[in-house]
Write a protein that holds these residues in place. Structure first.
Motif, PDB file in Angstrom:
ATOM      1  N   ALA A 116       0.842  -1.194   0.000  1.00 32.85           N
ATOM      2  CA  ALA A 116       0.000   0.000   0.000  1.00 32.85           C
ATOM      3  C   ALA A 116       0.875   1.241   0.000  1.00 32.85           C
ATOM      4  O   ALA A 116       2.057   1.183   0.343  1.00 32.85           O
ATOM      5  CB  ALA A 116      -0.927   0.005   1.219  1.00 32.85           C
ATOM      6  N   GLU A 123       0.539   5.637   0.888  1.00 32.57           N
ATOM      7  CA  GLU A 123      -0.259   6.791   1.302  1.00 32.57           C
ATOM      8  C   GLU A 123       0.629   8.021   1.324  1.00 32.57           C
ATOM      9  O   GLU A 123       1.846   7.931   1.527  1.00 32.57           O
ATOM     10  CB  GLU A 123      -0.884   6.563   2.674  1.00 32.57           C
ATOM     11  N   ALA A 124       0.004   9.178   1.083  1.00 29.51           N
ATOM     12  CA  ALA A 124       0.725  10.446   1.091  1.00 29.51           C
ATOM     13  C   ALA A 124       0.674  11.056   2.480  1.00 29.51           C
ATOM     14  O   ALA A 124      -0.407  11.194   3.064  1.00 29.51           O
ATOM     15  CB  ALA A 124       0.114  11.393   0.070  1.00 29.51           C
ATOM     16  N   LEU A 125       1.846  11.406   3.001  1.00 31.93           N
ATOM     17  CA  LEU A 125       1.933  12.076   4.299  1.00 31.93           C
ATOM     18  C   LEU A 125       2.261  13.552   4.074  1.00 31.93           C
ATOM     19  O   LEU A 125       2.826  13.920   3.036  1.00 31.93           O
ATOM     20  CB  LEU A 125       3.023  11.431   5.158  1.00 31.93           C
ATOM     21  N   LEU A 184       5.929   9.968   0.929  1.00 31.57           N
ATOM     22  CA  LEU A 184       5.088   8.806   0.674  1.00 31.57           C
ATOM     23  C   LEU A 184       5.459   7.705   1.657  1.00 31.57           C
ATOM     24  O   LEU A 184       6.636   7.433   1.891  1.00 31.57           O
ATOM     25  CB  LEU A 184       5.272   8.286  -0.755  1.00 31.57           C
ATOM     26  N   ARG A 185       4.442   7.086   2.225  1.00 30.71           N
ATOM     27  CA  ARG A 185       4.666   5.928   3.095  1.00 30.71           C
ATOM     28  C   ARG A 185       4.258   4.677   2.347  1.00 30.71           C
ATOM     29  O   ARG A 185       3.082   4.479   2.046  1.00 30.71           O
ATOM     30  CB  ARG A 185       3.867   6.044   4.386  1.00 30.71           C
ATOM     31  N   GLU A 220       7.967  -1.084   6.021  1.00 33.73           N
ATOM     32  CA  GLU A 220       7.644   0.322   5.777  1.00 33.73           C
ATOM     33  C   GLU A 220       8.851   1.036   5.188  1.00 33.73           C
ATOM     34  O   GLU A 220       9.998   0.746   5.532  1.00 33.73           O
ATOM     35  CB  GLU A 220       7.228   1.001   7.079  1.00 33.73           C
ATOM     36  N   VAL A 277      -1.056   8.405  -6.408  1.00 34.44           N
ATOM     37  CA  VAL A 277      -1.392   9.124  -5.184  1.00 34.44           C
ATOM     38  C   VAL A 277      -1.013  10.581  -5.396  1.00 34.44           C
ATOM     39  O   VAL A 277      -0.050  10.882  -6.109  1.00 34.44           O
ATOM     40  CB  VAL A 277      -0.655   8.518  -3.971  1.00 34.44           C
TER      41      VAL A 277
END
Length: 223
Positions: free
Chosen positions: A122, A124-126, A131-132, A176, A213
């Motif tokens: 997966a 996600e944008a932090l 990006l994570r 991660e 994303v």
């Protein structure tokens, strides 16, 4: 081009038939004259090949290092990982009708091999253009995977025609990776890829395309 040693009369220079002799940096050499194109037109098929190949090269060249890492195990004497990636893009990722063709990022693989892929990938944008990327390490005896497999992460920004990548920060067991992007990526949509390669640069897995994303801007300061 073939070089040759000087005889008692010295090196050959000039043109004889279709051979040219010359001298460069202390080396005498001979080369044949270039073949003259006698007006044979380029076919539509040849043009199509050139356009598709050019599109693949333009996409792959900026991250040739990544492809050499991700395809390294499959490389052969005269084919680098980058060469193999260009071939994959040319064969599988070019879309559109000639001459309006382009590369579909979703069809590109940044790595290839038979390592087991990580589970549940997966992205996600932090805040702060980060990006994570996350995954689950399900390494266990009997499967082709190791906790120490290195992570390959790539973010492609088509609006800027730029890439950001990381091939050395995280291992499979970390589950991660934080990929920092330039501040001018904020608000842009990026395509994200995740791959794995053996710690010593050996076998890799077929990479995962994580989709797109939108890069987040800096967090708003608290009042």
């Amino acid at each position: 081009m073939g070089s040759f040693n000087r005889g008692i009369h010295g090196g050959f220079s000039g043109k004889v038939g279709n051979v040219v002799g010359a001298h460069w940096r202390g080396i005498d050499y001979m080369r044949s004259l270039p073949r003259v194109n006698k007006g044979r037109p380029v076919t539509e098929e040849q043009l199509m090949h050139r356009v598709r190949f050019a599109a693949a090269v333009v996409f792959a060249k900026p991250i040739s290092y990544v492809f050499n890492v991700g395809y390294g195990k499959l490389a052969k004497q005269k084919l680098t990982g980058y060469n193999l990636a260009v071939r994959q893009i040319y064969k599988e990722a070019i879309i559109g009708e000639h001459p309006d063709v382009s590369v579909d990022p979703a069809l590109v693989r940044i790595s290839e091999g038979d390592l087991v892929r990580p589970r549940n990938p997966a992205v996600e944008a932090l805040p702060g253009q980060v990006l994570r990327l996350s995954w689950v390490d399900h390494t266990r005896p009997g499967i082709k995977a190791d906790h120490s497999d290195r992570v390959i992460a790539v973010a492609y920004n088509p609006a800027k025609a730029e890439y950001q990548y990381d091939t050395a920060t995280a291992e499979r067991l970390d589950e991660e990776l934080l990929l920092e992007l330039p501040d001018y990526f904020a608000g842009d949509e990026v395509h994200v890829y995740l791959g794995m390669v053996g710690k010593t640069g050996g076998n890799a897995c077929n990479s995962l395309y994580l989709g797109t994303v939108t890069v987040a801007a800096d967090a708003e300061p608290e009042p």
